[in-house]
Design an enzyme around this catalytic site. Structure first.
Site, PDB file in Angstrom:
ATOM      1  N   GLU A 221       8.252  -0.088  14.050  1.00  0.00           N
ATOM      2  CA  GLU A 221       7.162   0.362  13.139  1.00  0.00           C
ATOM      3  C   GLU A 221       6.123  -0.693  13.807  1.00  0.00           C
ATOM      4  O   GLU A 221       6.173  -1.840  13.933  1.00  0.00           O
ATOM      5  CB  GLU A 221       7.488  -0.255  11.847  1.00  0.00           C
ATOM      6  CG  GLU A 221       6.245  -0.241  10.922  1.00  0.00           C
ATOM      7  CD  GLU A 221       6.558  -0.636   9.325  1.00  0.00           C
ATOM      8  OE1 GLU A 221       7.782  -1.137   9.456  1.00  0.00           O
ATOM      9  OE2 GLU A 221       5.676  -0.184   8.737  1.00  0.00           O
ATOM     10  N   LYS A 223       1.869  -2.071  13.829  1.00  0.00           N
ATOM     11  CA  LYS A 223       0.955  -2.621  12.659  1.00  0.00           C
ATOM     12  C   LYS A 223      -0.484  -2.836  13.523  1.00  0.00           C
ATOM     13  O   LYS A 223      -0.537  -3.078  14.532  1.00  0.00           O
ATOM     14  CB  LYS A 223       1.467  -3.752  12.097  1.00  0.00           C
ATOM     15  CG  LYS A 223       0.734  -4.242  10.646  1.00  0.00           C
ATOM     16  CD  LYS A 223       1.704  -5.267   9.967  1.00  0.00           C
ATOM     17  CE  LYS A 223       0.616  -5.270   8.673  1.00  0.00           C
ATOM     18  NZ  LYS A 223       1.505  -6.068   7.568  1.00  0.00           N
ATOM     19  N   ASP A 254       3.579   3.754   9.664  1.00  0.00           N
ATOM     20  CA  ASP A 254       3.270   3.245   8.147  1.00  0.00           C
ATOM     21  C   ASP A 254       1.949   3.457   7.987  1.00  0.00           C
ATOM     22  O   ASP A 254       0.941   2.999   8.715  1.00  0.00           O
ATOM     23  CB  ASP A 254       3.457   1.631   8.181  1.00  0.00           C
ATOM     24  CG  ASP A 254       3.307   1.015   6.744  1.00  0.00           C
ATOM     25  OD1 ASP A 254       2.079   1.414   6.065  1.00  0.00           O
ATOM     26  OD2 ASP A 254       4.342   0.511   6.146  1.00  0.00           O
ATOM     27  N   HIS A 281       6.761   5.178   7.074  1.00  0.00           N
ATOM     28  CA  HIS A 281       6.660   4.372   5.886  1.00  0.00           C
ATOM     29  C   HIS A 281       5.523   5.152   4.906  1.00  0.00           C
ATOM     30  O   HIS A 281       4.324   5.031   5.263  1.00  0.00           O
ATOM     31  CB  HIS A 281       6.393   3.108   6.227  1.00  0.00           C
ATOM     32  CG  HIS A 281       7.623   2.405   6.289  1.00  0.00           C
ATOM     33  ND1 HIS A 281       7.781   1.063   6.515  1.00  0.00           N
ATOM     34  CD2 HIS A 281       9.085   2.829   6.274  1.00  0.00           C
ATOM     35  CE1 HIS A 281       9.094   0.482   6.620  1.00  0.00           C
ATOM     36  NE2 HIS A 281      10.063   1.315   6.560  1.00  0.00           N
ATOM     37  N   ASP A 291      -0.135  -1.854   0.114  1.00  0.00           N
ATOM     38  CA  ASP A 291       1.176  -1.460  -0.407  1.00  0.00           C
ATOM     39  C   ASP A 291       0.988  -1.080  -1.900  1.00  0.00           C
ATOM     40  O   ASP A 291       1.842  -1.714  -2.458  1.00  0.00           O
ATOM     41  CB  ASP A 291       2.257  -2.419  -0.056  1.00  0.00           C
ATOM     42  CG  ASP A 291       2.522  -2.425   1.453  1.00  0.00           C
ATOM     43  OD1 ASP A 291       2.978  -1.372   1.970  1.00  0.00           O
ATOM     44  OD2 ASP A 291       2.236  -3.476   2.142  1.00  0.00           O
TER      45      ASP A 291
HETATM   46  C1  RNT Z   1       4.926  -4.467   6.787  1.00  0.00           C
HETATM   47  C2  RNT Z   1       5.745  -3.361   7.102  1.00  0.00           C
HETATM   48  C3  RNT Z   1       7.129  -3.323   6.866  1.00  0.00           C
HETATM   49  C4  RNT Z   1       7.323  -3.950   5.470  1.00  0.00           C
HETATM   50  C5  RNT Z   1       9.049  -3.963   4.943  1.00  0.00           C
HETATM   51  C6  RNT Z   1       9.122  -5.074   3.860  1.00  0.00           C
HETATM   52  O1  RNT Z   1       3.710  -4.454   6.924  1.00  0.00           O
HETATM   53  O2  RNT Z   1       5.145  -2.324   6.341  1.00  0.00           O
HETATM   54  O3  RNT Z   1       7.595  -2.307   6.764  1.00  0.00           O
HETATM   55  O4  RNT Z   1       6.594  -3.534   4.400  1.00  0.00           O
HETATM   56  O5  RNT Z   1       9.728  -4.213   6.206  1.00  0.00           O
HETATM   57 ZN    ZN Z   2       6.070  -0.524   6.496  1.00  0.00          ZN
END
Ligand code: RNT
Ligand code: ZN
Length: 411
Positions: A221, A223, A254, A281, A291
């Site tokens: 993932e 970011k 995500d 995500h 979130d």
């Molecule tokens: C953080 C990511 C990650 C977390 C989780 C808890 O920015 O989105 O996926 O939210 O692992």
């Molecule tokens: Zn995430």
């Protein structure tokens, strides 16, 4: 004629089969994150949440023990339609005695979760936890210049692959293991390459573990930035996509992890062209990676449309990821997961002819039809989907009852 029968007729005029949509949705798995229940705290180190992510709010009733979290998951799952999978983080290990450290956790520390999942016919997904821990040094883990720090987290990653394989073997359902590290810098770095090179090498070491790739899908993932880590993120989009492609693992997007005008819905098709599987995500970023609870909003619908109309329901691992401590946590869980399912149902109820309109450059008709479909009697089909699973659209009374009977007693 019932409202559903009426709706079915209206949709069939668009060439859409509502019964088929309901049947299809019933079998789509949504991986539900355990961490909404306790504000991403877990049971191992119980350190304050770190890694540039934040839970805001102080609503009473947060789960404090595995038993409480399991009870809350049961309550939440009972109000969610469709097929669920349980998504655990390594920090939710349950120790019977001493804590061996995240570098040494073993399958047995998750035996209670396996028992829980098996009794409910659930698969389990997993995440190593690279945050909220004293071995995170200067906001770095797998990319740290300190070899001891790096080694610790590499061992953690390896341990988690073994645990993921154990989940798959025990439940008979493949496990998606997602790697996300918070590593980054608050201010302008002197060296952008070094940390990324170390991250790459650390990942190579983790993945050198022998594991069954038909049972464990490792995802990575990316970011864009975290709180306190605004200037540089080691695991950027380019890094993670390139790494995943080069190693044949699965990329994870995500939708809180991009610049605000970038949309994950637009990225899905590109990734589908180059990957057998992709992972998501689903969250709701409000101005930043906040979130918030997922709602039945435009981008969630657009993401669902991309999965459905590209026939990719069996190629996309759909997981939820949000944490709101400002409202009843069980309700947050249920609303978010229902929103994902609503969006999928909405996508399954789109007319197939609109693609032809695009190909024929009839953008006028395309706009008119897409707008018309927005106000088709979607709610009646959604209610039918719920009723077929003995559920109802309104679940607030159940939530309030559980709050009064259980949550308020957690002081
Ligand atoms: C953080 C990511 C990650 C977390 C989780 C808890 O920015 O989105 O996926 O939210 O692992
Ligand atoms: Zn995430």
């Amino acid at each position: 004629m019932s409202r559903y029968e009426e709706a079915k007729k209206i949709y069939s005029a668009y060439g859409v089969d509502t019964d088929k949509a309901i049947e299809t949705l019933k079998d789509v798995t949504v991986s539900v994150h355990c961490w909404q229940g306790d504000d991403v705290t877990g049971f191992d180190s119980r350190e304050a949440l770190s890694g540039g992510i934040q839970t805001t709010g102080n609503y009473p009733g947060k789960a404090r023990t595995p038993e409480e979290l399991m009870a809350d998951i049961d309550k939440a799952f009972s109000l969610m339609p469709g097929k669920k999978k349980l998504n655990l983080h390594a920090c939710y290990a349950i120790f019977d005695g001493e804590n061996p450290g995240r570098d040494k956790i073993e399958p047995r520390h998750f035996a209670k979760w396996v028992e829980f999942a098996k009794a409910r016919n659930l698969g389990i997904d997993f995440n190593p936890t690279f945050f909220s821990h004293p071995m995170v040094k200067d906001n770095l883990t797998l990319s740290s210049p300190d070899e001891n720090v790096r080694k610790y987290w590499i061992e953690h990653g390896k341990a988690c692959i073994k645990i993921s394989e154990y989940f798959a073997n025990e439940t008979g359902i493949p496990c998606v293991m997602n790697i996300w590290i918070p590593d980054g810098f608050k201010d302008i770095p002197a060296d952008r390459l070094g940390p990324r090179k170390r991250f790459k090498e650390s990942l190579d070491e983790i993945l050198s573990v022998d594991y069954d790739k038909s049972k464990v899908y490792v995802t990575l993932e990316s970011k864009v930035f975290g709180i306190g880590l605004e200037s540089y993120t080691v695991g950027s989009a380019e890094f993670c996509l390139s790494y995943s492609a080069s190693k044949g693992i699965t990329p994870l997007m995500d939708n809180g992890h991009y610049h605000p005008t970038e949309l994950v819905s637009d990225k899905i098709s590109s990734l589908l062209l180059f990957n057998d599987k992709i992972a998501l995500h689903v969250t709701r970023p409000v101005r930043w990676d906040s979130d918030h609870v997922i709602l039945f909003d435009d981008e969630t619908r657009e993401i669902a449309k991309e999965i459905v109309r590209n026939n990719a329901l069996d190629r996309v691992f759909i997981a939820t990821d949000y944490f709101d401590a400002g409202i009843n946590r069980i309700s947050a869980w249920v609303t978010g997961v229902r929103s994902v399912q609503k969006a999928l149902l909405f996508a399954l109820l789109q007319s197939k002819d609109i693609k032809k309109m695009q190909d024929g450059a009839d953008f006028t008709a395309l706009m008119v039809k897409q707008e018309a479909l927005k106000t088709a009697p979607f709610g009646d089909v959604w209610n039918e989907y719920l009723e077929r699973q003995n559920l109802y659209d309104s679940y607030i009374d159940e939530i309030k009852k559980y709050e009064q009977e259980v949550l308020v007693n957690r002081k």
